[in-house]
Design a protein around this motif. Structure first.
Motif, short mmCIF file in Angstrom:
data_model
loop_
_atom_site.label_atom_id
_atom_site.label_comp_id
_atom_site.label_asym_id
_atom_site.label_seq_id
_atom_site.Cartn_x
_atom_site.Cartn_y
_atom_site.Cartn_z
N TRP A 90 61.95 -8.26 22.34
CA TRP A 90 62.63 -7.24 23.13
C TRP A 90 61.95 -7.29 24.25
O TRP A 90 62.60 -6.55 25.58
N LEU A 91 60.88 -7.65 24.56
CA LEU A 91 60.28 -7.73 25.94
C LEU A 91 60.91 -8.55 26.70
O LEU A 91 60.77 -8.40 28.09
N GLY A 108 66.17 -5.80 32.17
CA GLY A 108 65.93 -4.39 32.30
C GLY A 108 64.57 -4.21 32.93
O GLY A 108 63.96 -5.09 33.08
N SER A 109 64.28 -2.83 33.26
CA SER A 109 63.16 -2.66 34.08
C SER A 109 61.96 -2.98 32.67
O SER A 109 62.31 -2.65 31.67
N SER A 124 59.09 0.75 26.66
CA SER A 124 59.29 1.97 25.59
C SER A 124 60.07 1.45 24.47
O SER A 124 59.99 2.00 23.43
N LEU A 125 61.06 0.50 24.55
CA LEU A 125 61.80 -0.24 23.42
C LEU A 125 60.86 -0.62 22.60
O LEU A 125 61.00 -0.40 21.32
#
Length: 129
Positions: A56-57, A61-62, A68-69
């Motif tokens: 996920w990292l 995206g920012s 946060s995810l």
């Protein structure tokens, strides 16, 4: 008590839900019922959660959004892992050949023995004569 420890690779297999050979059954029982069994459960859960967080990292995206995810997903994953900790431990013991309820019963016996020992120390120290 002689408890052969699994190798690192076998431990990873065990951590993701695999079954160890029969020779490791005493080690599994100690792992599920011994001191710090909850911390070991969280460590095993981390083996499943960490790779997902790393993926996920890498999403586009920012950085704030990705962090946060990862934070929210990890919190939810650890919440459910800890909420079903005893059930997961019982399932793991059953998978390794122990009757259902062995973990709960063994932890209760160990806690009772520790409480009796603490009570005996208390009585010896504060209730003399």
């Amino acid at each position: 008590m002689d408890r052969p420890r699994p190798s690192v690779f076998r431990w990873f297999w065990y951590a993701v839900g695999g079954r160890l050979p029969e020779q490791y059954a005493p080690w599994v029982l100690h792992d599920i019922t011994g001191p710090h069994w909850k911390a070991r459960h969280v460590a095993r859960s981390t083996v499943g959660i960490a790779p997902l967080c790393l993926v996920w990292l890498l999403l586009p995206g920012s950085l704030t959004l990705r962090l946060s995810l990862v934070l929210m997903a990890a919190l939810v994953a650890y919440f459910y892992s800890c909420a079903y900790m005893e059930e997961s431990a019982e399932h793991r013991l059953t998978k390794h050949g122990f009757p259902h309820g062995t973990g709960r019963r063994r932890r209760a016996e160990l806690a009772e023995a520790a409480d009796a020992e603490a009570k005996a120390r208390y009585v010896a120290r504060y209730r003399q004569g």
